[in-house]
Motif scaffolding. Structure first.
Motif, mmCIF file in Angstrom:
data_model
loop_
_atom_site.group_PDB
_atom_site.id
_atom_site.type_symbol
_atom_site.label_atom_id
_atom_site.label_comp_id
_atom_site.label_asym_id
_atom_site.label_seq_id
_atom_site.Cartn_x
_atom_site.Cartn_y
_atom_site.Cartn_z
ATOM 1 N N LEU A 195 0.837 -1.177 0.052
ATOM 2 C CA LEU A 195 0.228 0.146 0.051
ATOM 3 C C LEU A 195 0.882 1.297 0.103
ATOM 4 N N ALA A 196 1.868 1.043 0.774
ATOM 5 C CA ALA A 196 2.915 2.355 0.571
ATOM 6 C C ALA A 196 3.418 2.658 -0.603
ATOM 7 N N ILE A 197 3.774 1.559 -1.421
ATOM 8 C CA ILE A 197 4.248 1.883 -2.761
ATOM 9 C C ILE A 197 3.067 2.486 -3.646
ATOM 10 N N ILE A 198 2.027 1.922 -3.340
ATOM 11 C CA ILE A 198 0.897 2.365 -4.160
ATOM 12 C C ILE A 198 0.775 4.048 -3.880
ATOM 13 N N ILE A 209 1.423 7.227 -6.484
ATOM 14 C CA ILE A 209 0.291 8.252 -6.690
ATOM 15 C C ILE A 209 1.072 9.628 -6.656
ATOM 16 N N LEU A 210 1.544 9.908 -5.478
ATOM 17 C CA LEU A 210 2.178 11.072 -5.102
ATOM 18 C C LEU A 210 3.196 11.456 -6.155
ATOM 19 N N ALA A 211 4.157 10.484 -6.676
ATOM 20 C CA ALA A 211 5.026 10.889 -7.510
ATOM 21 C C ALA A 211 4.493 11.358 -8.890
ATOM 22 N N LEU A 250 2.357 15.642 -12.661
ATOM 23 C CA LEU A 250 1.289 16.034 -13.559
ATOM 24 C C LEU A 250 1.359 17.288 -14.227
ATOM 25 N N PRO A 251 2.054 18.453 -14.155
ATOM 26 C CA PRO A 251 2.043 19.315 -14.777
ATOM 27 C C PRO A 251 3.045 19.068 -16.064
ATOM 28 N N VAL A 254 -2.102 2.994 -14.780
ATOM 29 C CA VAL A 254 -3.534 3.136 -14.590
ATOM 30 C C VAL A 254 -3.826 4.633 -14.270
ATOM 31 N N PHE A 255 -2.965 5.236 -13.630
ATOM 32 C CA PHE A 255 -3.073 6.487 -13.277
ATOM 33 C C PHE A 255 -2.893 7.419 -14.557
#
Length: 258
Positions: free
Chosen positions: A61-64, A68-70, A75-76, A232-233
């Motif tokens: 879960l920590a890797i997930i 996502i945070l990375a 994102l920009p 997926v992101f």
């Protein structure tokens, strides 16, 4: 396109060299020395461990969460890449006209072609290197993730769902999902664009997912998990960004027809 592929292959080679120069069997700690360890591997290892401790030592879960945070931080850059890619696809007909107009191979004609091409790019807000920038940023993160997984005992020895984080997925489920998500994301980026008929893009559409899938088969499942969540992101991101962009393009086309 060819220069972009050469640049990408060069980057992969440099990253592979960097990874090979670091002792993968040496545990990563606060006392580890070197820029690569101090600025990339150890901070990532520490952050994954910290997040896992918040969720009852759930390192999967920590890797997930870290993935996502990375992706949110990138994102920009990814939005800029998608917009530039869409703009590049839209000017393909004009680009092909220029290539036909300046088809002669003499130096003067080729120089004129480059000048006209750059003018076309500037007029339409296209940056040919925009697609490479996210790759430049993501590759060190990917290699640092690999080192953090393999050199942090707490991560490599824990299990998540049906697999051990430090070993390859025994059922090849993650590699299949990673390859499928990569294919779907590239397909979405090409949808409704002239690039969909480009033979080179068609080859990349199938080659990249296969490469990702094959790598995920042999690498630790934790790294494959990082790929799956990241892909997926990216699919969700592409869907969210492309819809308003395509709507605006359709409105502009309708306005031109009127």
């Amino acid at each position: 396109m060819r220069k972009k592929h050469i640049l990408l292959l060069t980057l992969i080679g440099l990253v592979a060299l960097l990874a090979g120069c670091t002792e993968i069997n040496q545990p990563i700690t606060e006392e580890s020395t070197g820029i690569w360890n101090n600025w990339f591997v150890y901070p990532l290892s520490w952050f994954i461990t910290y997040m896992a401790e918040l969720f009852n030592e759930n390192y999967g879960l920590a890797i997930i969460i870290v993935t996502i945070l990375a992706r949110l931080l990138l994102l920009p850059l990814n939005i800029k890449q998608l917009k530039s890619s869409r703009a590049m696809q839209e000017i393909q007909p004009k680009l092909q006209e220029l290539q036909k107009q300046y088809s002669s191979k003499d130096q003067k004609t080729q120089q004129k072609l480059q000048e006209e091409t750059m003018a076309l790019f500037q007029k339409n807000g296209v940056n040919p290197l925009a697609g490479c920038l996210p790759i430049f940023v993501q590759m060190p993160i990917l290699i640092a993730m690999y080192h953090a997984i393999m050199r942090t005992e707490e991560i490599s020895t824990h299990s998540f769902l049906w697999f051990e984080l430090g070993s390859p997925d025994p059922y090849f489920i993650l590699p299949l999902i990673a390859g499928g998500a990569t294919f779907f994301q590239q397909k979405l980026m090409m949808a409704g664009s002239p690039a969909a008929n480009n033979p080179q893009m068609q080859v990349m559409l199938y080659v990249m997912p296969i490469m990702i899938g094959v790598f995920a088969i042999f690498f630790p499942a934790a790294l494959a998990l990082y790929w799956v969540v990241g892909n997926v992101f990216m699919v969700a991101q592409t869907l969210l960004i492309n819809k308003p962009m395509m709507r605006n393009n359709n409105n502009n086309t309708g306005g031109d027809k009127k």
